[in-house]
Design an enzyme around this catalytic site. Structure first.
Site, short mmCIF file in Angstrom:
data_model
loop_
_atom_site.label_atom_id
_atom_site.label_comp_id
_atom_site.label_asym_id
_atom_site.label_seq_id
_atom_site.Cartn_x
_atom_site.Cartn_y
_atom_site.Cartn_z
N HIS A 89 43.54 60.48 3.50
CA HIS A 89 43.42 60.02 1.96
C HIS A 89 42.78 61.55 1.34
CE1 HIS A 89 41.34 58.66 -1.57
NE2 HIS A 89 42.15 56.94 -1.02
N ASP A 145 44.92 50.82 4.10
CA ASP A 145 46.15 50.30 3.88
C ASP A 145 46.14 49.63 5.35
OD1 ASP A 145 46.96 50.06 1.40
OD2 ASP A 145 47.76 52.35 1.09
#
Ligand code: CMC
Length: 422
Positions: free
Chosen positions: A300, A357
């Site tokens: 991320h 996710d």
């Protein structure tokens, strides 16, 4: 805090410093070009604050996510998606009557204009539901005028109709008749009903599935200036209408490095399963600089310790699958993959952790939601965040059109040569 000093070509310039309420420090360069003639260069905007915002706070080092000051863990446990939507858009937790009115409005604007059903007929059943979602959202602008008087109603229309649009695109893809929205169901209950009910059978919404979907939507509801939200602000800054602006956000979300990752996580896990389940091989492949393969659902831009949404979802995946009595071998592969990756120096050095996710797809699968619909679910969750960010930008009296600059590295001035002489 003192001004920042910049020395450029021997000359010193003072730049003001802005400190946020959670202590974040930003050097205000809004006068940089007029003072110095220079601009900043920040590929991928990793160091650029594009706005001041009161909506969402993230501390990527500490794994903190707060909406309007409320920790995500608390909202996930105690709130509902519609309440969180209200919080994000209007800035405070609604009083009882405010929430009742909001929920009433959301149920009473969920029907689509009958004409819009014809649009679905034009799509092949294989159309990706994200493409359909985006074009249906921009089509709403044909029906609802964009005027300050209509602002509240257009916000409600979008929130209420997106789930109907999403459910209809799913029904279209499997060739089943559309199921109309029902006002007696909760927001998520209605969405599930529209997706899974068939006219010939009674469909009862499972409480486990309804609650889990509500939680997933809460966790996705906002994430400050990510790719799709920045797109929303960018497009909205030109004063394009709300529907066109949100449609642009949906397109940005579709990509596999952003919201599209949830679909790609499941496709990756299925690929590993078909290949005999050797997850270690895929960890090695993800590390190989000659391979384009990446561990989807890992890494991320902002979180460098853990993604608090992924922590909640890992636990939720276990609970939901348990309660539904499902054993999904993909969950075992995901857990093994996570364990191996988290002990590997490549992932440790680069601070790569599972993101939101990584486990969301496993839960969607258990709910019976097909893989191609995962990113649509993300869009439904992110919608209140997009609206809140758009509204905050529109309400800012100092709002200017977004217009970054560049450092030109192409050819210097040269003369045109006619085609015969080239
Ligand atoms: N697998 C293997 N290596 C990775 C991964 C991964 N998933 N993610 C990053 N890296 C490596 C990357 O190769 C680079 O290595 P090096 O320094 O040796 O060149 C380093 O880690 C830094 O990566 P980056 O691409 O510069 O980081 P970024 O901040 O530009 O990208 C990201 C962030 C999320 C796009 C990236 O981590 C990624 O592609 N992840 C997989 C896709 C994914 O799961 N996306 C969903 C993000 S969360 C949902 C959302 O809000 O959008």
């Amino acid at each position: 805090m003192d001004n920042a000093k910049l020395i450029l070509e021997g000359k010193e310039f003072q730049l003001p410093v802005k400190v946020g309420t959670e202590g974040e420090v930003g050097i205000d360069i809004s006068t940089l070009r007029s003072k110095t003639g220079a601009i900043t260069l920040d590929s991928g905007y990793g160091n650029t604050g594009s706005c001041e915002s009161t909506i969402t706070f993230i501390d990527g080092e500490k794994g903190i996510l707060q909406y309007r000051g409320y920790p995500i863990e608390e909202l996930a446990l105690k709130s509902s998606f519609t309440e969180v939507s209200y919080l994000l858009i209007f800035g405070h937790l609604p009083k009882k009557e405010e929430l009742e009115k909001f929920n009433y409005d959301l149920t009473h604007h969920s029907l689509l204009r009958e004409d819009m059903k014809k649009f679905y007929e034009g799509y092949p059943p294989t159309a990706h539901p994200m493409g359909v979602l985006c074009s249906m959202v921009v089509s709403l602008s044909a029906y609802y005028p964009d005027s300050p008087d209509e602002l509240y109603r257009n916000i409600i229309r979008l929130l209420a109709k997106l789930k109907t649009i999403a459910a209809f695109s799913y029904k279209k893809s499997i060739g089943q008749p559309y199921i109309y929205p029902r006002n007696d169901l909760s927001f998520t209950g209605d969405l599930l009903h529209m997706m899974f009910a068939v006219p010939s059978e009674e469909y009862k919404v499972s409480k486990t599935v309804e609650d889990a979907l509500d939680l997933l939507l809460i966790l996705h509801a906002d994430h400050e200036q990510n790719c799709s939200t920045s797109t929303v602000r960018m497009v909205g800054s030109s004063e394009a209408n709300l529907f066109a602006t949100i449609a642009a956000g949906i397109c940005a979300l579709w990509g596999k490095l952003h919201g599209g990752a949830n679909q790609h996580v499941i496709e990756m896990l299925e690929m590993i399963q078909k290949d005999g389940g050797d997850y270690r091989k895929y960890v090695e492949r993800a590390k190989d600089k000659n391979s384009e393969f990446r561990l989807m659902g890992f890494g991320h831009r902002v979180y460098k310790n853990f993604d608090p949404r992924a922590t909640i979802l890992k636990k939720t995946a276990d609970t939901v699958l348990d309660e539904l009595g499902i054993h999904d071998p993909l969950l075992d592969i995901a857990k093994n993959l996570e364990k191996v990756a988290l002990e590997d120096s490549y992932f440790i050095e680069r601070k790569l952790y599972p993101n939101v996710d990584f486990y969301s797809g496993i839960i969607y699968r258990a709910m019976g939601i097909p893989t191609e619909m995962f990113t649509v679910m993300f869009a439904l969750g992110r919608l209140p965040g997009w609206i809140a960010q758009w509204k905050e930008m529109r309400d800012d009296p100092n709002m200017r059109i977004y217009r970054p600059r560049q450092i030109y590295t192409g050819c210097t001035k040269r003369s045109y040569t006619p085609v015969e002489e080239r």
